[in-house]
Design an enzyme around this catalytic site. Sequence first.
Site, PDB file in Angstrom:
ATOM      1  N   LYS A 100       4.683   2.585  -5.513  1.00 51.66           N
ATOM      2  CA  LYS A 100       4.317   2.629  -4.756  1.00 51.66           C
ATOM      3  C   LYS A 100       4.729   4.381  -4.008  1.00 51.66           C
ATOM      4  O   LYS A 100       4.303   5.208  -3.478  1.00 51.66           O
ATOM      5  CB  LYS A 100       3.564   2.147  -3.119  1.00 51.66           C
ATOM      6  CG  LYS A 100       5.611   1.696  -2.665  1.00 51.66           C
ATOM      7  CD  LYS A 100       5.418  -0.092  -3.148  1.00 51.66           C
ATOM      8  CE  LYS A 100       7.008  -0.013  -3.718  1.00 51.66           C
ATOM      9  NZ  LYS A 100       6.956  -1.758  -3.063  1.00 51.66           N
ATOM     10  N   VAL A 127      -0.469  -0.942  -3.592  1.00 47.28           N
ATOM     11  CA  VAL A 127      -0.673  -1.116  -2.280  1.00 47.28           C
ATOM     12  C   VAL A 127      -0.885  -3.267  -1.623  1.00 47.28           C
ATOM     13  O   VAL A 127      -2.134  -3.208  -2.583  1.00 47.28           O
ATOM     14  CB  VAL A 127      -1.230  -0.540  -0.748  1.00 47.28           C
ATOM     15  CG1 VAL A 127      -0.805  -1.256   0.304  1.00 47.28           C
ATOM     16  CG2 VAL A 127      -0.698   0.822  -0.830  1.00 47.28           C
ATOM     17  N   LYS A 200       3.193   2.944   2.133  1.00 44.69           N
ATOM     18  CA  LYS A 200       1.844   2.393   1.307  1.00 44.69           C
ATOM     19  C   LYS A 200       1.101   2.473   2.497  1.00 44.69           C
ATOM     20  O   LYS A 200      -0.423   2.875   1.662  1.00 44.69           O
ATOM     21  CB  LYS A 200       2.514   0.503   2.113  1.00 44.69           C
ATOM     22  CG  LYS A 200       2.985   0.229   0.723  1.00 44.69           C
ATOM     23  CD  LYS A 200       3.473  -1.698   0.630  1.00 44.69           C
ATOM     24  CE  LYS A 200       4.036  -1.751   0.029  1.00 44.69           C
ATOM     25  NZ  LYS A 200       5.094  -3.271   0.139  1.00 44.69           N
ATOM     26  N   GLY A 298       4.768 -10.181  -5.677  1.00 44.63           N
ATOM     27  CA  GLY A 298       5.419 -10.866  -7.314  1.00 44.63           C
ATOM     28  C   GLY A 298       5.094 -10.786  -8.185  1.00 44.63           C
ATOM     29  O   GLY A 298       4.486  -9.479  -8.064  1.00 44.63           O
TER      30      GLY A 298
HETATM   31  N1  HSE Z   1       9.690  -5.303  -1.307  1.00 43.17           N
HETATM   32  C1  HSE Z   1       8.158  -4.823  -0.926  1.00 43.17           C
HETATM   33  C2  HSE Z   1       7.986  -6.138  -0.140  1.00 43.17           C
HETATM   34  C3  HSE Z   1       7.921  -5.453  -2.185  1.00 43.17           C
HETATM   35  O1  HSE Z   1       8.502  -6.951   0.508  1.00 43.17           O
HETATM   36  O2  HSE Z   1       6.522  -6.508   0.353  1.00 43.17           O
HETATM   37  C4  HSE Z   1       6.327  -5.512  -2.116  1.00 43.17           C
HETATM   38  O3  HSE Z   1       6.178  -3.734  -2.787  1.00 43.17           O
END
Ligand code: HSE
Length: 411
Positions: A100, A127, A200, A298
């Site tokens: 992103k 995203v 995002k 994940g």
């Molecule tokens: N660090 C991000 C989150 C990971 O906690 O959503 C996914 O982009």
Amino acid sequence: MKVAIMGYGVVGSGVASLLKKNYDQIVKKSMQTEMELAYILDRRTFPGDPNEHLVMADYTRIVSDPDVRIVVETMGGLHPAFEYVSACLEAGKSVVTSNKELVAAKGYELLKIAERKNVNFLFEASVGGGIPIIRPITQCLAANDIDEIAGILNGTTNFILTMMIEKGMTFDEALLLAQRNGYAERDPSADVDGFDACRKICILAALCFGKHVYPDEVHTEGIRGIQLADVDYARAWGGVIKLIARAKRLAPNKIAALVSPAFVQGHSQLATVDDVFNAILVRGDAIGDVVFYGKGAGAMPTASAVVADVIDCAKHLERRKFFGWQDSEPDYIADYLDIENAVYLRVTAEDPAAALAAIGSTLGAVQMLKRENAPDGELAFITEPITERKLRAVLAEIPAAVQSMIRVTDY
Ligand code: HSE
């Protein structure tokens, strides 16, 4: 056909294992006869890994191999990802990324290269992890004039807020738990200060409204300042606090874009999005409100979106997908101080009666909130919609110290 992966971390290794696990259906859906994972770019070594023999550190081997038609970039960060992705596109390869930071900063530039070279640059995983959102916006909702998009786009902060709301943990306790669970980074700034959600929403805003939105143009507030007192007042109001990233069309050539904590009504579909889950609400003129929900991070959820893009690229090797994404323009993003919002305020006053009188005379009708065990002199209330510029001027006239100020959403 050969595929390469640049970056063998959580997502890159997830992509490799998903390609292997569902190989037959991936090849079939790609309308190919075979798909060979030929290179993995990473400076590290992976002794004992099934793909150990594919790992190498020289990206020019990928760029110069004409049989590599699709490159997956899962390195993260801006550099050298930007240079490597540019080189792959210039060499006539389609690129799929989950990065992103790269898309938010360089999306327009990279799409221009892809257009010139007649290849694809796809980024569904950038995203919402595994949640389908890029394709729904650009294809399924293409007939709509999109008015607004808002989402819970960061799983780590949503987990922290959920722990504060449901378990009464402080921000520091919840952050520690997020770090122990492996959600938050050791330096959690990108998550808790809102930068990840900002990147995002920049991508989503570009897709919804057609012009690049650069992260430094978006006013961004994180969740470090949220206190349990605010969580209690949100509950008394009938809602919850969420980190909301949003973008809204104000005029044909003007949008608002903002990342901040927000009061969300309990009946909103965003209010029940808990733990590390993400959700994105799109408001279109034909569809009304539509919400996309699922796992925003994940290895496997993200690999799901990356591999879907690989399949799309493989099916469209000779046909480029068009995003209609132009560069930004001066004054395209409205000053956040001029955006109207109802606002929750928690203040402390030495003379609460005088403060209340001043609130009434300057802000008019406000909704007062109560909580148990509030300290003497604490007042909490929700204003009518007001611009932040006006609110700041008004607050200077009220004999009270502002402890907390959180915007209120209408979805
Ligand atoms: N660090 C991000 C989150 C990971 O906690 O959503 C996914 O982009």
